[in-house]
Design a protein around this motif. Sequence first.
Motif, PDB file in Angstrom:
ATOM      1  N   GLY A 154      43.937  41.772  48.568  1.00  0.00           N
ATOM      2  CA  GLY A 154      43.486  42.913  47.785  1.00  0.00           C
ATOM      3  C   GLY A 154      44.608  43.513  46.967  1.00  0.00           C
ATOM      4  N   VAL A 155      45.791  43.589  47.543  1.00  0.00           N
ATOM      5  CA  VAL A 155      46.946  44.140  46.822  1.00  0.00           C
ATOM      6  C   VAL A 155      47.283  43.255  45.622  1.00  0.00           C
ATOM      7  CG1 VAL A 155      49.438  44.514  46.970  1.00  0.00           C
ATOM      8  CG2 VAL A 155      47.941  45.395  48.768  1.00  0.00           C
ATOM      9  N   TYR A 156      47.268  41.950  45.817  1.00  0.00           N
ATOM     10  CA  TYR A 156      47.539  41.042  44.689  1.00  0.00           C
ATOM     11  C   TYR A 156      46.487  41.200  43.599  1.00  0.00           C
ATOM     12  CZ  TYR A 156      51.452  38.337  46.575  1.00  0.00           C
ATOM     13  OH  TYR A 156      52.689  37.938  47.019  1.00  0.00           O
ATOM     14  N   ALA A 157      45.218  41.306  44.003  1.00  0.00           N
ATOM     15  CA  ALA A 157      44.153  41.467  43.007  1.00  0.00           C
ATOM     16  C   ALA A 157      44.307  42.773  42.244  1.00  0.00           C
ATOM     17  CB  ALA A 157      42.782  41.413  43.696  1.00  0.00           C
ATOM     18  N   LEU A 158      44.623  43.845  42.936  1.00  0.00           N
ATOM     19  CA  LEU A 158      44.804  45.135  42.277  1.00  0.00           C
ATOM     20  C   LEU A 158      46.024  45.126  41.358  1.00  0.00           C
ATOM     21  CD1 LEU A 158      43.994  47.558  45.246  1.00  0.00           C
ATOM     22  CD2 LEU A 158      42.562  47.072  43.257  1.00  0.00           C
ATOM     23  N   ALA A 159      47.095  44.493  41.809  1.00  0.00           N
ATOM     24  CA  ALA A 159      48.315  44.460  41.004  1.00  0.00           C
ATOM     25  C   ALA A 159      48.116  43.669  39.719  1.00  0.00           C
ATOM     26  CB  ALA A 159      49.462  43.867  41.825  1.00  0.00           C
ATOM     27  N   PHE A 160      47.467  42.525  39.815  1.00  0.00           N
ATOM     28  CA  PHE A 160      47.296  41.672  38.632  1.00  0.00           C
ATOM     29  C   PHE A 160      46.152  42.130  37.739  1.00  0.00           C
ATOM     30  CE2 PHE A 160      50.094  38.926  40.983  1.00  0.00           C
ATOM     31  CZ  PHE A 160      50.787  38.237  40.005  1.00  0.00           C
ATOM     32  N   ILE A 178      47.478  32.661  47.093  1.00  0.00           N
ATOM     33  CA  ILE A 178      48.023  33.786  46.322  1.00  0.00           C
ATOM     34  C   ILE A 178      47.958  33.483  44.830  1.00  0.00           C
ATOM     35  CG2 ILE A 178      50.102  35.110  45.819  1.00  0.00           C
ATOM     36  CD1 ILE A 178      48.766  35.850  48.451  1.00  0.00           C
ATOM     37  N   ILE A 179      48.315  32.259  44.451  1.00  0.00           N
ATOM     38  CA  ILE A 179      48.253  31.879  43.043  1.00  0.00           C
ATOM     39  C   ILE A 179      46.818  31.966  42.532  1.00  0.00           C
ATOM     40  CG2 ILE A 179      48.579  29.977  41.418  1.00  0.00           C
ATOM     41  CD1 ILE A 179      50.901  29.040  43.186  1.00  0.00           C
ATOM     42  N   ALA A 180      45.884  31.491  43.358  1.00  0.00           N
ATOM     43  CA  ALA A 180      44.483  31.467  42.930  1.00  0.00           C
ATOM     44  C   ALA A 180      43.920  32.867  42.764  1.00  0.00           C
ATOM     45  CB  ALA A 180      43.654  30.676  43.937  1.00  0.00           C
ATOM     46  N   VAL A 181      44.154  33.760  43.730  1.00  0.00           N
ATOM     47  CA  VAL A 181      43.603  35.111  43.618  1.00  0.00           C
ATOM     48  C   VAL A 181      44.240  35.850  42.444  1.00  0.00           C
ATOM     49  CG1 VAL A 181      45.230  36.270  45.191  1.00  0.00           C
ATOM     50  CG2 VAL A 181      42.901  37.150  44.935  1.00  0.00           C
ATOM     51  N   SER A 182      45.498  35.587  42.179  1.00  0.00           N
ATOM     52  CA  SER A 182      46.155  36.213  41.032  1.00  0.00           C
ATOM     53  C   SER A 182      45.561  35.708  39.718  1.00  0.00           C
ATOM     54  CB  SER A 182      47.664  35.928  41.065  1.00  0.00           C
ATOM     55  OG  SER A 182      48.244  36.396  42.270  1.00  0.00           O
ATOM     56  N   LEU A 183      45.326  34.401  39.636  1.00  0.00           N
ATOM     57  CA  LEU A 183      44.792  33.833  38.402  1.00  0.00           C
ATOM     58  C   LEU A 183      43.350  34.267  38.162  1.00  0.00           C
ATOM     59  CD1 LEU A 183      45.450  31.943  36.038  1.00  0.00           C
ATOM     60  CD2 LEU A 183      44.464  30.072  37.373  1.00  0.00           C
ATOM     61  N   VAL A 184      42.539  34.267  39.217  1.00  0.00           N
ATOM     62  CA  VAL A 184      41.151  34.711  39.069  1.00  0.00           C
ATOM     63  C   VAL A 184      41.107  36.156  38.576  1.00  0.00           C
ATOM     64  CG1 VAL A 184      39.043  35.290  40.343  1.00  0.00           C
ATOM     65  CG2 VAL A 184      40.176  33.103  40.741  1.00  0.00           C
ATOM     66  N   THR A 185      41.990  36.985  39.108  1.00  0.00           N
ATOM     67  CA  THR A 185      42.039  38.382  38.682  1.00  0.00           C
ATOM     68  C   THR A 185      42.428  38.489  37.211  1.00  0.00           C
ATOM     69  OG1 THR A 185      42.667  39.068  40.922  1.00  0.00           O
ATOM     70  CG2 THR A 185      43.059  40.639  39.136  1.00  0.00           C
ATOM     71  N   LEU A 186      43.435  37.722  36.807  1.00  0.00           N
ATOM     72  CA  LEU A 186      43.863  37.759  35.412  1.00  0.00           C
ATOM     73  C   LEU A 186      42.762  37.277  34.483  1.00  0.00           C
ATOM     74  CD1 LEU A 186      47.493  36.376  35.783  1.00  0.00           C
ATOM     75  CD2 LEU A 186      46.861  38.697  35.098  1.00  0.00           C
ATOM     76  N   GLN A 187      42.037  36.259  34.902  1.00  0.00           N
ATOM     77  CA  GLN A 187      41.008  35.677  34.047  1.00  0.00           C
ATOM     78  C   GLN A 187      39.728  36.489  34.025  1.00  0.00           C
ATOM     79  OE1 GLN A 187      40.546  31.703  35.590  1.00  0.00           O
ATOM     80  NE2 GLN A 187      42.252  30.899  34.399  1.00  0.00           N
ATOM     81  N   ARG A 188      39.324  36.976  35.197  1.00  0.00           N
ATOM     82  CA  ARG A 188      37.996  37.560  35.346  1.00  0.00           C
ATOM     83  C   ARG A 188      37.987  39.066  35.591  1.00  0.00           C
ATOM     84  NH1 ARG A 188      33.969  34.440  33.688  1.00  0.00           N
ATOM     85  NH2 ARG A 188      32.635  35.705  35.018  1.00  0.00           N
ATOM     86  N   GLY A 189      39.116  39.630  35.989  1.00  0.00           N
ATOM     87  CA  GLY A 189      39.163  41.058  36.232  1.00  0.00           C
ATOM     88  C   GLY A 189      39.210  41.406  37.714  1.00  0.00           C
ATOM     89  N   ARG A 190      39.299  42.707  37.975  1.00  0.00           N
ATOM     90  CA  ARG A 190      39.529  43.205  39.330  1.00  0.00           C
ATOM     91  C   ARG A 190      38.390  42.860  40.289  1.00  0.00           C
ATOM     92  NH1 ARG A 190      40.963  49.333  39.413  1.00  0.00           N
ATOM     93  NH2 ARG A 190      42.781  48.406  38.374  1.00  0.00           N
ATOM     94  N   LYS A 191      37.153  43.045  39.860  1.00  0.00           N
ATOM     95  CA  LYS A 191      36.017  42.843  40.757  1.00  0.00           C
ATOM     96  C   LYS A 191      35.962  41.409  41.278  1.00  0.00           C
ATOM     97  CE  LYS A 191      30.960  43.032  40.993  1.00  0.00           C
ATOM     98  NZ  LYS A 191      29.707  43.331  40.243  1.00  0.00           N
ATOM     99  N   ASP A 192      36.036  40.437  40.372  1.00  0.00           N
ATOM    100  CA  ASP A 192      35.980  39.046  40.803  1.00  0.00           C
ATOM    101  C   ASP A 192      37.215  38.676  41.608  1.00  0.00           C
ATOM    102  OD1 ASP A 192      33.510  38.569  39.689  1.00  0.00           O
ATOM    103  OD2 ASP A 192      34.328  37.898  37.772  1.00  0.00           O
ATOM    104  N   GLY A 193      38.361  39.242  41.261  1.00  0.00           N
ATOM    105  CA  GLY A 193      39.569  38.987  42.036  1.00  0.00           C
ATOM    106  C   GLY A 193      39.449  39.483  43.467  1.00  0.00           C
ATOM    107  N   LEU A 194      38.871  40.671  43.634  1.00  0.00           N
ATOM    108  CA  LEU A 194      38.677  41.215  44.978  1.00  0.00           C
ATOM    109  C   LEU A 194      37.659  40.394  45.761  1.00  0.00           C
ATOM    110  CD1 LEU A 194      38.707  45.054  44.231  1.00  0.00           C
ATOM    111  CD2 LEU A 194      40.459  43.737  45.447  1.00  0.00           C
ATOM    112  N   LEU A 195      36.594  39.938  45.091  1.00  0.00           N
ATOM    113  CA  LEU A 195      35.611  39.090  45.771  1.00  0.00           C
ATOM    114  C   LEU A 195      36.242  37.773  46.205  1.00  0.00           C
ATOM    115  CD1 LEU A 195      32.400  39.596  43.603  1.00  0.00           C
ATOM    116  CD2 LEU A 195      32.751  40.309  45.979  1.00  0.00           C
ATOM    117  N   PHE A 196      37.073  37.210  45.343  1.00  0.00           N
ATOM    118  CA  PHE A 196      37.764  35.973  45.688  1.00  0.00           C
ATOM    119  C   PHE A 196      38.688  36.207  46.881  1.00  0.00           C
ATOM    120  CE2 PHE A 196      40.949  32.635  45.203  1.00  0.00           C
ATOM    121  CZ  PHE A 196      40.168  31.528  44.919  1.00  0.00           C
ATOM    122  N   GLY A 197      39.402  37.333  46.868  1.00  0.00           N
ATOM    123  CA  GLY A 197      40.270  37.670  47.985  1.00  0.00           C
ATOM    124  C   GLY A 197      39.501  37.866  49.279  1.00  0.00           C
TER     125      GLY A 197
END
Length: 205
Positions: free
Chosen positions: A161-167, A24-43
């Motif tokens: 996906g919810v975490y990625a969208l939220a962050f 959860i920490i990782a997907v949230s951080l990737v989203t914050l750093q890289r944006g929604r698309k990369d966060g969703l791919l990571f998720g």
Amino acid sequence: MFFESILPVALAFLVVTASPGPAIIAVSLVTLQRGRKDGLLFGLGLAVGLGFWGLIAATGLGVLLQSSAQALIALKIIGGLYLFWLAWQSFRSSMNPRQTAAKLSSKGRWLWKGLLLNLSNPKAVFAWMAALSMGLGNDASGALIAISTTLCITIGLLTYGVYALAFSLPGIMEGYRRIRRSVDAVVAGLFAVAGLGLIRSAVSR
């Protein structure tokens, strides 16, 4: 009886998956750093990793893994080292005052990075074993196990996906940019503690 068996499995897995942890920490951080698309791919990668462990648990191989000291030790060490690597990446980011959100990480392949994180996480198979044992007995049919496993994989995918969208919401990302170095330093510490916990657990066996 069908839904009475599946519902406890789904609820138990939702609690385990949604609880804060390295994934959860990782997907949230990737989203914050890289944006929604990369966060969703990571998720998505995390969910695929969960699916792998789900198959291991559903086919009974999870019991063999739990009983194999050598396999568990190796998996915990690999997982711990990967968490240390994530901690180092976050620490480097926190020490760079000029780094922008778009340049915090190296090249993509975020799906594979998410997959690797959950494949190297021995807690994932334990979570599956605990969730499946909540509603499925030893006499559970193959169809029931397959449905429960598919449902849990879907829950994992939706949760990440919810975490990625939220962050990825503009306000949250803007707030992160203002305190990026502090956030990255805290995340580095969390990854390091989690990695140390895994390696200590492996050594103490």
